[in-house]
Design a protein around this motif. Structure first.
Motif, PDB file in Angstrom:
ATOM      1  N   SER A  43       0.981  -1.386  -0.131  1.00 51.55           N
ATOM      2  CA  SER A  43      -0.034  -0.111   0.036  1.00 51.55           C
ATOM      3  C   SER A  43       0.926   1.302   0.074  1.00 51.55           C
ATOM      4  O   SER A  43       0.319   2.232  -0.042  1.00 51.55           O
ATOM      5  N   SER A  44       2.199   1.168   0.423  1.00 50.62           N
ATOM      6  CA  SER A  44       3.045   2.425   0.207  1.00 50.62           C
ATOM      7  C   SER A  44       4.402   1.940  -0.262  1.00 50.62           C
ATOM      8  O   SER A  44       4.907   0.859  -0.238  1.00 50.62           O
ATOM      9  N   ASN A  45       5.490   2.995  -0.337  1.00 53.90           N
ATOM     10  CA  ASN A  45       6.687   2.628  -0.521  1.00 53.90           C
ATOM     11  C   ASN A  45       7.355   2.045   0.412  1.00 53.90           C
ATOM     12  O   ASN A  45       8.208   1.146   0.215  1.00 53.90           O
ATOM     13  N   ARG A  46       6.964   2.453   1.622  1.00 54.08           N
ATOM     14  CA  ARG A  46       7.513   1.807   2.963  1.00 54.08           C
ATOM     15  C   ARG A  46       7.110   0.326   2.934  1.00 54.08           C
ATOM     16  O   ARG A  46       7.945  -0.445   3.261  1.00 54.08           O
ATOM     17  N   GLN A  47       5.943  -0.127   2.685  1.00 60.27           N
ATOM     18  CA  GLN A  47       5.590  -1.218   2.853  1.00 60.27           C
ATOM     19  C   GLN A  47       6.044  -2.266   1.553  1.00 60.27           C
ATOM     20  O   GLN A  47       6.562  -3.358   1.834  1.00 60.27           O
ATOM     21  N   THR A  48       6.211  -1.835   0.349  1.00 60.96           N
ATOM     22  CA  THR A  48       6.956  -2.686  -0.598  1.00 60.96           C
ATOM     23  C   THR A  48       8.434  -2.918  -0.463  1.00 60.96           C
ATOM     24  O   THR A  48       8.777  -3.898  -0.636  1.00 60.96           O
ATOM     25  N   MET A  90       4.553  -4.343  -5.894  1.00 54.84           N
ATOM     26  CA  MET A  90       4.303  -3.042  -6.617  1.00 54.84           C
ATOM     27  C   MET A  90       3.135  -2.455  -6.039  1.00 54.84           C
ATOM     28  O   MET A  90       2.607  -3.050  -5.170  1.00 54.84           O
ATOM     29  N   GLN A  91       3.312  -1.037  -5.807  1.00 53.88           N
ATOM     30  CA  GLN A  91       1.912  -0.365  -5.443  1.00 53.88           C
ATOM     31  C   GLN A  91       0.924  -0.471  -6.524  1.00 53.88           C
ATOM     32  O   GLN A  91       1.078  -0.728  -7.708  1.00 53.88           O
ATOM     33  N   PRO A  92      -0.342  -0.373  -6.097  1.00 55.40           N
ATOM     34  CA  PRO A  92      -1.664  -0.657  -6.858  1.00 55.40           C
ATOM     35  C   PRO A  92      -1.710  -0.062  -8.269  1.00 55.40           C
ATOM     36  O   PRO A  92      -1.718  -0.750  -9.310  1.00 55.40           O
TER      37      PRO A  92
END
Length: 124
Positions: A43-48, A90-92
């Motif tokens: 859901s975010s750059n941090r999460q990926t 990837m982000q959505p």
């Protein structure tokens, strides 16, 4: 490392960090470079970045090898190359734009059928 074991490690690592829409695609009939493509959304750059880091850690802990990673700087699309498996995080919006599932799928997706139908209608 045996392919099924590696695949399970990757999917479990993604689930640990709450990856969304995890897809495992068998590409053995499409390329000789690798056997599986795993695609998941964060859901975010941090999460990926966290997903990529967790995959790398879990694979190394199990005795596997991480060949390379790319895209961690931006975090919009992070690729982890494990040899037999290539993981795309990837982000959505990026995932929807590039639509790797359709690119690597051996059967046309519903979206692909709609695009083909629209192209045929435009030619008429």
């Amino acid at each position: 490392m045996e392919l099924r074991k590696l695949q399970k490690i990757v999917v479990d690592a993604l689930e640990d960090i709450k990856a969304q829409d995890i897809e495992v695609i068998n590409v053995t009939k499409l390329t000789s470079l690798f056997d599986r493509v795993i695609i998941a959304s964060g859901s975010s750059n941090r999460q990926t970045r966290a997903l990529a880091n967790n995959v790398q850690e879990k694979v190394k802990e199990a005795g596997g090898e991480v060949l390379s990673t790319e895209g961690e700087e931006s975090g919009e699309w992070v690729l982890v190359d494990l040899g037999d498996i290539v993981v795309h995080l990837m982000q959505p919006a990026v995932r929807e734009y590039y639509n790797l599932e359709e690119l690597w799928s051996t059967t046309p997706t519903r979206r692909g059928k709609l695009i083909a139908a629209n192209e045929a209608a435009a030619r008429e």
